[in-house]
Design a protein around this motif. Structure first.
Motif, mmCIF file in Angstrom:
data_model
loop_
_atom_site.group_PDB
_atom_site.id
_atom_site.type_symbol
_atom_site.label_atom_id
_atom_site.label_comp_id
_atom_site.label_asym_id
_atom_site.label_seq_id
_atom_site.Cartn_x
_atom_site.Cartn_y
_atom_site.Cartn_z
ATOM 1 N N UNK A 135 0.860 -1.195 0.092
ATOM 2 C CA UNK A 135 -0.038 -0.161 -0.075
ATOM 3 C C UNK A 135 0.997 1.293 -0.171
ATOM 4 N N UNK A 136 0.557 2.052 -0.861
ATOM 5 C CA UNK A 136 1.531 3.301 -1.063
ATOM 6 C C UNK A 136 0.825 4.535 -0.350
ATOM 7 N N UNK A 137 1.434 5.440 0.652
ATOM 8 C CA UNK A 137 0.930 6.635 1.220
ATOM 9 C C UNK A 137 1.521 7.623 0.680
ATOM 10 N N UNK A 138 0.790 8.916 0.221
ATOM 11 C CA UNK A 138 1.220 9.909 -0.408
ATOM 12 C C UNK A 138 0.610 11.391 0.572
ATOM 13 N N UNK A 139 1.723 12.109 0.683
ATOM 14 C CA UNK A 139 1.186 13.491 1.297
ATOM 15 C C UNK A 139 1.148 14.421 -0.047
ATOM 16 N N UNK A 140 -0.050 14.542 -0.475
ATOM 17 C CA UNK A 140 -0.218 15.022 -1.825
ATOM 18 C C UNK A 140 0.336 16.603 -1.812
ATOM 19 N N UNK A 192 5.716 8.839 -0.170
ATOM 20 C CA UNK A 192 6.366 9.141 1.345
ATOM 21 C C UNK A 192 6.042 8.000 2.189
ATOM 22 N N UNK A 193 5.484 7.047 2.129
ATOM 23 C CA UNK A 193 5.595 5.794 3.057
ATOM 24 C C UNK A 193 5.043 4.594 2.178
ATOM 25 N N UNK A 194 5.600 3.485 2.737
ATOM 26 C CA UNK A 194 5.185 2.202 1.887
ATOM 27 C C UNK A 194 4.709 1.264 3.064
ATOM 28 N N UNK A 195 3.516 0.511 2.755
ATOM 29 C CA UNK A 195 3.202 -0.467 3.809
ATOM 30 C C UNK A 195 3.151 -1.743 3.548
ATOM 31 N N UNK A 196 4.009 -2.548 3.951
ATOM 32 C CA UNK A 196 4.145 -3.682 3.539
ATOM 33 C C UNK A 196 3.743 -4.865 4.488
ATOM 34 N N UNK A 234 -3.515 -4.996 8.932
ATOM 35 C CA UNK A 234 -3.662 -3.787 9.646
ATOM 36 C C UNK A 234 -2.495 -2.983 9.881
ATOM 37 N N UNK A 235 -2.255 -1.737 9.521
ATOM 38 C CA UNK A 235 -1.144 -0.977 9.690
ATOM 39 C C UNK A 235 -1.558 0.344 10.822
ATOM 40 N N UNK A 236 -0.570 1.006 11.497
ATOM 41 C CA UNK A 236 -0.722 2.255 11.901
ATOM 42 C C UNK A 236 0.400 3.264 11.479
ATOM 43 N N UNK A 237 -0.112 4.273 10.803
ATOM 44 C CA UNK A 237 0.702 5.319 10.320
ATOM 45 C C UNK A 237 1.490 5.859 11.496
ATOM 46 N N UNK A 238 0.849 5.729 12.573
ATOM 47 C CA UNK A 238 1.448 6.498 13.672
ATOM 48 C C UNK A 238 3.015 5.783 14.120
ATOM 49 N N UNK A 239 3.165 4.231 13.769
ATOM 50 C CA UNK A 239 4.036 3.557 13.874
ATOM 51 C C UNK A 239 5.380 4.209 13.194
ATOM 52 N N UNK A 240 5.109 4.749 12.152
ATOM 53 C CA UNK A 240 6.106 5.434 11.458
ATOM 54 C C UNK A 240 6.573 6.819 11.897
ATOM 55 N N UNK A 286 10.445 5.235 2.618
ATOM 56 C CA UNK A 286 10.417 4.583 4.126
ATOM 57 C C UNK A 286 9.291 3.437 4.134
ATOM 58 N N UNK A 287 9.371 2.454 4.917
ATOM 59 C CA UNK A 287 8.529 1.467 4.964
ATOM 60 C C UNK A 287 8.254 0.869 6.438
ATOM 61 N N UNK A 288 6.965 0.503 6.604
ATOM 62 C CA UNK A 288 6.529 -0.293 7.903
ATOM 63 C C UNK A 288 6.073 -1.475 7.679
ATOM 64 N N UNK A 289 5.888 -2.164 8.621
ATOM 65 C CA UNK A 289 5.295 -3.456 8.759
ATOM 66 C C UNK A 289 3.953 -3.245 9.563
#
Length: 492
Positions: free
Chosen positions: A175-180, A198-202, A232-238, A263-266
């Motif tokens: 899943x790709x996260x973008x700060x537009x 801006x962030x990749x969720x793996x 399930x992910x939390x953006x707050x983890x990053x 950057x990537x988070x699990x």
């Protein structure tokens, strides 16, 4: 994607013979050179009955709508979402809009950020609403920024805590996260480098293409994929990791602080219970730990991350075919909607669902003639919701009207119980829509028109006349007042 026999449920996505598939064949036939893209080219499907129905609908636009805007798209868009409100004015508001462009690879696939002028209720003139051109672009929609997306954009979801942050699904496990706002504006030309998320969720083990949701309660992200799992992910983890490492984070929970490229988070958790592809997911509106999912195994599953990775409730055979979409009522969290390839929408009460997982819906809505692709509860009224399908229709329902019809025994209307408005402005499958949370009863919808026009799509922003949803006695009083005014004018 290979075509399936008529006896099998039709899979989601672009069917064989679509714009993309034809373009690839034409490119091969021309020795690898990009084929010219033309709307209305030879071989495009024609349907005179549908054309006649559309013509009839167009005549009624000034009567049915308080406001309507049509925006022709050069490329189909598989997803559309509202962003933040930018300006509020006397007669109109300006709001951000996100949509995708699914190209034939002659130019890159893109995530489009647009600014839209939303005309306020009872402002637009009837002749203005009626005079729109299907082949033109609306002056109310202006492109603001282009992000070159790595792969097709199948789904877009905005973060409720910060609507400048969006997640996208493409044909890959991540899943790709973008700060537009932070992303640079790009020129979508052949050979242009892809934008960096801006962030990749793996966490998925196979492609995750459609099932994607953002949590209203906390900055959590939920996804489902071909690996039959819900992640399930939390953006707050990053954000928390960066804060502890660099002591630099002081912003809101919905912010993203970028420390490095990609950057990537699990995940916080991986949930197993489906036996086929997970097609859609949704959070409980008040919880980041409770959510539901639907898939091609015809199951609706309720989960609670606080008690582990196994299903809390598994509804076997929620429909008679693949489930494509699900939504959870934010006004009353007992009610869940599901849409299916069997052309129906079911409404479940989770209080009636038990661990054996076999329960009937409290009502089944039958008003589409093709697979249902999207369902969403209205933010304005707890009993109202919309559904869109491959039949080109976007239906608006009110469950309260089902109860009223049952009590009165009324069968005077040929419309299915609960159906009170039908948006027929799209000419092919309506792949996505969303109610506006800031402009009451305003909807944005997109259709993939490749089957009837040879390519492209349609973006429409519309609001039905308030005479259709306001209390009956209030509407009758207003119409009587108008009638009296006309009579008085005639005497002069």
């Amino acid at each position: 994607m290979e075509a399936t026999p008529p006896s099998e449920p039709r899979k989601r996505g672009r069917p064989k013979g679509s714009t993309k598939a034809r373009a690839e064949k034409e490119r091969e036939a021309s020795g690898g050179r990009p084929a010219a893209k033309m709307r209305g080219s030879v071989g495009v499907k024609k349907n005179s009955a549908a054309d006649e129905s559309y013509a009839q609908w167009k005549l009624l636009v000034p009567v049915l709508y308080d406001w309507f805007a049509h925006h022709n798209l050069l490329w189909p868009s598989l997803s559309c979402r509202w962003g933040p409100v930018l300006e509020t004015g006397t007669y109109k508001n300006k709001q951000r809009l996100y949509l995708s462009e699914q190209t034939d690879q002659t130019v890159p696939n893109t995530l489009i950020i647009a600014n839209c002028d939303i005309v306020k209720p009872r402002v637009a003139a009837a002749n203005h609403i009626a005079n729109f051109n299907e082949d033109a672009r609306s002056p109310f929609v202006k492109k603001y920024k282009t992000i070159i997306h790595p792969g097709e954009v199948n789904r877009i979801r905005e973060l409720p805590q910060n609507k400048n942050i969006v997640a996208t699904h493409t044909d890959c496990p991540e899943v790709l996260i973008w700060d537009v706002e932070a992303q640079p504006n790009r020129q979508a030309v052949l050979g242009a480098a892809e934008s960096h998320p801006d962030l990749v969720l793996s966490g998925h083990q196979d492609n995750a293409e459609f099932a994607l949701a953002m949590c209203p309660a906390e900055p959590f992200v939920l996804s489902g994929g071909k690996d039959k799992s819900v992640v399930l992910w939390s953006i707050q983890d990053h954000v928390s990791t960066l804060a502890s490492d660099a002591n630099q984070y002081t912003g809101s929970a919905g912010s993203i602080v970028k420390a490095a490229d990609n950057p990537s988070i699990g995940p916080r958790g991986v949930f197993q219970g489906h036996e086929d592809t997970v097609e859609d997911v949704q959070f409980c509106p008040s919880s980041s730990q409770q959510f539901c999912s639907v898939g091609d195994d015809s199951c609706l599953i309720l989960w609670d991350a606080r008690i582990g990775g196994n299903p809390v409730v598994k509804v076997e055979k929620a429909h008679n075919a693949d489930l494509h979409c699900v939504d959870w009522n934010s006004h009353d969290e007992n009610y869940i909607l599901t849409g299916s390839a069997d052309h129906t929408v079911s409404m479940f009460d989770r209080r009636n669902l038990t661990s054996d997982g076999v329960r009937s819906p409290i009502h089944k809505f039958e008003g589409h003639t093709a697979p249902v692709l999207c369902v969403q509860w209205s933010p304005e009224k707890c009993s109202v919701f919309g559904t869109s399908a491959e039949d080109g229709l976007l239906n608006i329902w009110d469950y309260d009207k089902v109860g009223q019809q049952k009590e009165s025994g009324s069968k005077s209307s040929s419309a299915p119980p609960g159906l009170f408005f039908q948006h027929a402005g799209h000419r092919d499958k309506v792949v996505d829509f969303q109610w506006s949370g800031s402009d009451p009863w305003t909807v944005v919808s997109v259709s993939d028109d490749g089957e009837i026009s040879g390519g492209g799509g349609s973006l429409q922003i519309w609001r039905m006349t308030d005479l259709l949803y306001r209390p009956e006695e209030e509407v009758l009083a207003e119409l009587q007042k108008f009638k009296d005014h006309v009579v008085e004018c005639a005497k002069v």
